[in-house]
Design a protein around this motif. Sequence first.
Motif, PDB file in Angstrom:
ATOM      1  N   LYS A 567       0.763  -0.882  -0.191  1.00  0.00           N
ATOM      2  CA  LYS A 567       0.434   0.000  -0.330  1.00  0.00           C
ATOM      3  C   LYS A 567       1.001   1.063  -0.151  1.00  0.00           C
ATOM      4  N   SER A 568       1.696   1.570   0.899  1.00  0.00           N
ATOM      5  CA  SER A 568       2.906   2.363   1.372  1.00  0.00           C
ATOM      6  C   SER A 568       3.499   2.185  -0.402  1.00  0.00           C
ATOM      7  N   GLU A 569       3.830   1.523  -1.131  1.00  0.00           N
ATOM      8  CA  GLU A 569       4.178   1.679  -2.587  1.00  0.00           C
ATOM      9  C   GLU A 569       3.346   2.005  -3.299  1.00  0.00           C
ATOM     10  N   GLY A 570       1.732   2.174  -2.694  1.00  0.00           N
ATOM     11  CA  GLY A 570       1.000   2.182  -3.920  1.00  0.00           C
ATOM     12  C   GLY A 570       0.616   1.491  -4.816  1.00  0.00           C
ATOM     13  N   ARG A 576      -2.067  -6.484  -5.391  1.00  0.00           N
ATOM     14  CA  ARG A 576      -1.751  -6.710  -4.263  1.00  0.00           C
ATOM     15  C   ARG A 576      -2.207  -7.680  -4.059  1.00  0.00           C
ATOM     16  N   MET A 577      -3.352  -8.405  -4.668  1.00  0.00           N
ATOM     17  CA  MET A 577      -4.174  -9.353  -4.377  1.00  0.00           C
ATOM     18  C   MET A 577      -3.487 -10.582  -4.889  1.00  0.00           C
ATOM     19  N   ALA A 578      -2.877 -10.181  -5.980  1.00  0.00           N
ATOM     20  CA  ALA A 578      -1.699 -11.611  -6.731  1.00  0.00           C
ATOM     21  C   ALA A 578      -0.677 -11.668  -6.157  1.00  0.00           C
TER      22      ALA A 578
END
Length: 832
Positions: A567-570, A576-578
């Motif tokens: 998340k912090s890396e955008g 993200r889920m993958a």
Amino acid sequence: MTLTDLLPDAADPDTLFETFSAWAEDQGTALYPHQQEALIEVVSGANLILSTPTGSGKSLVAAGAHFTALAQGVRSFYTAPIKALVSEKFFALCETFGADKVGMLTGDASVNAEAPIICCTAEILANLALRDGAEADVGQVVMDEFHFYSEPDRGWAWQVPLLELPRAQFVLMSATLGDVTRFETDLTRRTGRPTAVVRNAERPVPLLFNYVLTPLHETLEELLYTKQAPVYVVHFTQAAAIERAQSLMSINVSTRAEKDAIAEMIGRFRFSSGFGKTLSRLVRHGIGVHHAGMLPKYRRLVERLAQAGLLKIICGTDTLGVGINVPIRTVLFTALSKYDGTRTRLLKAREFHQIAGRAGRAGYDTVGMVVVQAPEHTVENEKALAKAGDDPKKRRKVVRKKPPEGFVSWGEPTFQRLVEAEPEPLTSSFGVSHSMLLNVIGRPGDAFAAMRHLLEDNHEDRKSQLRLIRRSIAIYRALLAAGVVEKLPEPDEQGRTVRITGDLQLDFALNQPLSPFALAAVELLDRDAPGYALDVLSVIESILDDPRQVLSAQEHKARGEAIGAMKSEGIEYEERMALLEDVTYPKPLEELLTGAYDTYRRGHPWVADHRLSPKSVVRDMFERAMTFGEYVQYYSLARSEGLVLRYLADAYKALRQTVPAEARTEELSDLTEWLGELVRQVDSSLIDEWEKLTNPEDEPTTPIDDGPPAVTLNLRAFRVLVRNALFRRVELAALRNYYELGELDGEYGWDAQAWQEALSGYYEEYDRIGTGPDARGPAFLTITTEPERWLVRQVFDDPEGDHDWGISAEVDLAGSDESGTAALVITDVGPL
């Protein structure tokens, strides 16, 4: 005087029966009629199937069987499903027959292995029967909890002795066997002995069954008021048992005098943080908790308090059926369905009667109560209908609460059916493995004929037998191709037509079947590498059974941290889920170990029966420099701390047993000592009993129940504890985690702000603190010992190599002994 001292010169049945009966009466235990019947059959040489209720004295019949075997000069084996029961029976039989007459084999330890009476797990006897066949030195087999014959993964071990030991006399015992006609016929055919069945014995303490529609709190209050305590409240998850116990704190369970007696009996018992504090509050109120996830010392405390009549309510799981040994007057079922690892289903009649049978104990009660609580939605609906009274209009308006989603329907008809039902007939769970074939091939004689007997004369139906035959052929071909076995052109002097080409260690099929692989894998490691000791530990951890709750918690934590980083890396949600699919628990040396394992099993195909599982639990705890309590809290494992500790104890035993002296270094010895002392300080029984068994001549270091020895007595382990306590602070300082540093040391003035201010000067000079293997080295830690304290200094591994900053602390030796950990107080953080 032991029972051995009473062995008669003549071993005729009448003399044996009369001698044993007289001894039992001298012990204050007159034989019940069914016990007399059973013993008459045993001393007469018949096989015996003893299917009588819990509490009806099966153990005394077993003792009579061992007595008979001793008198007749044959070896008697007692088997049980779990090591704890084997150990318990071993000590009991030592007291009855004398320590020189009793031995034990568990895979972990071998004590007096040549004794005439041997206590062991079912798997130990099964492998002995496979290895020696009909020639095995086994004259009698007493199999306790024989209903485990139906267990899918372990049932083979209960069946193999029946198939392979035709010269032995069998005594099969359980309270829940069901129809045993098949076993009666089969045993007689195989052994040539008559087989007697003793069942339907009158229960010494009759049971009363009741189905109730009152809320559980009201049910318990009624049972307490009518003097039906102690009550065991049965749940089917550990979490439900703990939550129920906490919810019952509002009930006035114990009187002031009883609470005072509880406090006096608890004395200075050491409750750890987390669940220990919860349990302390519960037991002082008169409520116990008992399940497999608890530390053994907590379970023993609950058992002792219950045996003293001080706990009125105990909330636990259905493991009660093979565990707790306390006087229980009432068993209260909270449900008649359970999740069995695959699905939620209704209890089987065997399960119901196994648990219900714990109610009412001879010598304590005249009657036992079994109460089944109606489902919560049914109770609420009945309450609403009662409130509506007899008015039909009001009753029609009552909105009935629906059962929760996934609820497997049960009610009073289910209850009545289970009460009246006989336990289901036992079903065969035979299986074939590489180790089974190797055991059979290793014995004298024609291995093909021996395997044909096992595969075609077992208790499976013909379809299953053919499936097992195909698997056996595949295993044999793999062993042949790997050169592990070879076919002989003609039988050798012992009649073998096939033989094993090399030597197999005797315990390759026992507790740690991958231990030989671990030995080979350790040789691949660089002994001079800084992380060698931890890599050896990772090899050992890869051959241990998975502690699933710990690994799940590690994976959950890792995924949470990964999501935060992504998340912090955008990174977008879908990506993200993958990416999250690849995040799992730590698996050090996974590539090296799996590659080595693939190579190793080409020459040792039997290891394919056992899964290699790289993981990091002990290593994770060590690298994080955490205490047991900190680790349990970090991963939220309070409800499973007993499982965590058993895993740590298994790792310690494996390190001690598996790693040879030539592979040990100072760092590895330090790590091993640290692990053993960590386990001992949390719960000394897991190590002390094992060491007592492996060194039976040694005097125990502490009396039973006196708690662990002073932690400072083991200087090597204590130095590691001190080093870890300091390095924990180094790691948090490296992360600039001032909050957790303050949590550790706030009560001594070192709160988060103090730590931040102290470290600000360091971070003005350097951009980071090293935490690699070198930073843990002895060069970075100095210890000055004094009689009552140690003065310690942990130097930071700065990027410039100046080594001029660090943490200074005092270690209180008496405080460390009191807490079982390194009790240190920070005195300074700064440059030298």
